[in-house]
Design a protein around this motif. Structure first.
Motif, short mmCIF file in Angstrom:
data_model
loop_
_atom_site.label_atom_id
_atom_site.label_comp_id
_atom_site.label_asym_id
_atom_site.label_seq_id
_atom_site.Cartn_x
_atom_site.Cartn_y
_atom_site.Cartn_z
N THR A 54 0.84 -1.19 0.00
CA THR A 54 0.00 0.00 0.00
C THR A 54 0.88 1.25 0.00
N LEU A 55 0.34 2.29 -0.61
CA LEU A 55 1.06 3.55 -0.73
C LEU A 55 1.25 4.20 0.64
N THR A 56 2.50 4.57 0.96
CA THR A 56 2.71 5.30 2.22
C THR A 56 3.06 6.75 1.95
N GLY A 57 3.53 7.05 0.76
CA GLY A 57 3.89 8.42 0.45
C GLY A 57 4.59 8.53 -0.88
N PHE A 58 5.21 9.70 -1.10
CA PHE A 58 5.93 9.96 -2.34
C PHE A 58 7.26 10.62 -2.04
N GLU A 59 8.22 10.42 -2.95
CA GLU A 59 9.43 11.23 -2.91
C GLU A 59 9.34 12.26 -4.04
N ALA A 60 9.53 13.52 -3.69
CA ALA A 60 9.54 14.58 -4.71
C ALA A 60 10.89 14.59 -5.41
N LEU A 61 10.88 14.50 -6.73
CA LEU A 61 12.12 14.51 -7.50
C LEU A 61 12.08 15.64 -8.52
N LEU A 62 13.11 16.44 -8.48
CA LEU A 62 13.18 17.68 -9.27
C LEU A 62 13.49 17.40 -10.74
N ARG A 63 12.80 18.11 -11.61
CA ARG A 63 13.02 18.01 -13.05
C ARG A 63 13.27 19.39 -13.64
N TRP A 64 14.22 19.45 -14.58
CA TRP A 64 14.53 20.72 -15.24
C TRP A 64 14.45 20.54 -16.75
N THR A 65 13.57 21.31 -17.38
CA THR A 65 13.46 21.30 -18.84
C THR A 65 13.84 22.68 -19.36
N HIS A 66 15.00 22.74 -20.00
CA HIS A 66 15.45 24.01 -20.56
C HIS A 66 14.87 24.15 -21.97
N PRO A 67 14.38 25.37 -22.35
CA PRO A 67 13.74 25.52 -23.66
C PRO A 67 14.65 25.13 -24.83
N GLU A 68 15.94 25.28 -24.64
CA GLU A 68 16.87 24.98 -25.73
C GLU A 68 17.56 23.64 -25.54
N TYR A 69 18.02 23.36 -24.30
CA TYR A 69 18.82 22.15 -24.05
C TYR A 69 17.97 20.94 -23.68
N GLY A 70 16.68 21.14 -23.48
CA GLY A 70 15.81 20.01 -23.16
C GLY A 70 15.90 19.57 -21.71
N ASN A 71 15.59 18.28 -21.46
CA ASN A 71 15.61 17.76 -20.09
C ASN A 71 17.04 17.53 -19.63
N ILE A 72 17.35 18.04 -18.46
CA ILE A 72 18.68 17.83 -17.89
C ILE A 72 18.49 17.06 -16.59
N SER A 73 19.25 15.98 -16.44
CA SER A 73 19.09 15.10 -15.28
C SER A 73 19.55 15.77 -13.99
N PRO A 74 18.80 15.52 -12.89
CA PRO A 74 19.26 16.08 -11.60
C PRO A 74 20.62 15.53 -11.18
N ALA A 75 20.95 14.32 -11.66
CA ALA A 75 22.26 13.76 -11.36
C ALA A 75 23.36 14.68 -11.90
N LYS A 76 23.02 15.45 -12.91
CA LYS A 76 23.97 16.36 -13.53
C LYS A 76 23.84 17.77 -12.92
N PHE A 77 22.60 18.29 -12.82
CA PHE A 77 22.49 19.71 -12.44
C PHE A 77 22.47 19.94 -10.93
N VAL A 78 22.08 18.93 -10.14
CA VAL A 78 22.09 19.15 -8.68
C VAL A 78 23.52 19.36 -8.16
N PRO A 79 24.47 18.48 -8.53
CA PRO A 79 25.86 18.73 -8.09
C PRO A 79 26.39 20.09 -8.58
N LEU A 80 26.01 20.45 -9.80
CA LEU A 80 26.43 21.74 -10.36
C LEU A 80 25.84 22.89 -9.53
N ALA A 81 24.56 22.77 -9.20
CA ALA A 81 23.89 23.80 -8.39
C ALA A 81 24.53 23.89 -7.00
N GLU A 82 24.96 22.74 -6.48
CA GLU A 82 25.61 22.74 -5.16
C GLU A 82 26.94 23.50 -5.23
#
Ligand code: C2E
Ligand code: MG
Ligand code: MG
Ligand code: MG
Length: 281
Positions: A54-82
């Motif tokens: 049974t469902l106990t909850g959800f994990e929120a996972l961030l997504r970034w879609t750039h108009p020019e570069y498209g979808n960028i994985s959080p595995a890539k942009f989260v470390p960069l943002a840090e």
């Protein structure tokens, strides 16, 4: 350029290194305006009880879609943002948005939000959490923050103090990607984690019969039990993996086998009672 080429091996790799640095620079600039340009959204991955499914909850996972570069994985942009010190404003947006969206759900599903170590080294962070809860009306008990072992790597007690304040509000805390970082078991007993999330690499290994992976999951489950914490197996993709982690005593499971990260409307549909009372108001 040919002057300093020198015929060495470095010349061959130079263009690639240059590309990587250039890509980072471009992405970092794009990241600065990503939130204000509405390029970010959250997806929600189901977390389920290992036994009853049974469902106990959800994990929120961030997504970034750039108009020019498209979808960028959080595995890539989260470390960069840090590294670029952009994770604080982005993380505040994540927290606010997750609380607002989850507060509108019909069932009291729990919402887990990933928090970078950098965010916890800001004494104002506990205040942001309180604000996100107050503005959204989400009860603190429904919010869970996921932190990794890296929080405990740095000197000083700032992060611990911030975590203590957040725990005192009634917010839960889980330890993400357990086993992949530098582990010192001391902090595990000193910090009031509700659950330990066992990294997908161990789940995968265990289902393939890797003895070390099985031993590690067993040990983590025993440790968590003795400390009164739950264990969540991450990245469960198959029925075999589910059976394996359940046999090993993991209390919760998460992974593609149970559901991919979903757009908010679909997550909402999962937590809407089908008894005629619409939650869509
Ligand atoms: P995480 O917190 O460990 O999240 C779990 C990752 O595993 C997610 O990747 C999820 O989509 C993926 N996953 C879930 N089930 C499966 C499965 O069955 N198989 C496989 N192969 N993968 C699965 P995602 O969404 O790409 O996020 C990657 C990482 O980025 C996260 O790892 C987390 O560390 C970070 N991240 C994501 N959103 C945020 C955020 O809002 N704030 C911060 N600070 N970090 C975030
Ligand atoms: Mg996580
Ligand atoms: Mg994880
Ligand atoms: Mg992970």
């Amino acid at each position: 350029r040919s002057k300093d080429a020198g015929g060495g091996v470095f010349h061959a790799y130079e263009p690639q290194l240059h590309m990587a640095a250039e890509e980072r620079r471009v992405l970092e600039i794009a990241l600065r305006s990503a939130v204000e340009n509405n390029e970010m959204h959250l997806t929600y991955q189901p977390v389920v009880d290992a036994e009853s499914c049974t469902l106990t909850g959800f994990e929120a996972l961030l997504r970034w879609t750039h108009p020019e570069y498209g979808n960028i994985s959080p595995a890539k942009f989260v470390p960069l943002a840090e590294e670029a010190r952009l994770i604080a404003p982005i993380g505040e947006w994540v927290l606010r948005t997750a609380c607002e969206e989850a507060a509108r759900w019909d069932l009291p599903a729990r919402i887990a939000v990933n928090v970078s170590a950098e965010q916890l080294h800001n004494p104002a962070f506990a205040g942001f959490v309180a604000q996100a809860l107050a503005h959204s009306g989400l009860p603190p008990q429904r919010l869970e923050l996921e932190v990794t072992e890296s929080v405990f790597m740095h000197e000083g007690t700032m992060a611990i103090q911030v975590l203590e304040k957040i725990l005192d509000m009634g917010v839960r805390l889980s330890l993400d990607d357990f086993g992949t970082g530098y582990s010192s078991l001391g902090y595990l007993s000193r910090t009031r984690f509700s659950s330990i999330k066992i990294d997908r690499s161990f789940v995968q290994g265990a289902s393939k019969g890797v003895k070390e992976a099985i031993a590690i999951i067993r040990a983590v489950v025993a440790l968590a039990e003795s400390l009164g914490m739950a264990t969540t197996a991450e990245g469960v993709e198959t029925e075999e993996e589910h059976q394996m982690v359940q046999r090993l005593g993991c209390t919760k499971v998460q992974g593609y086998y149970f559901g991919r990260p979903l757009p908010v409307e679909e997550a909402r549909r999962l937590v809407t009672r089908h008894d005629g009372e619409s939650a869509a108001a």
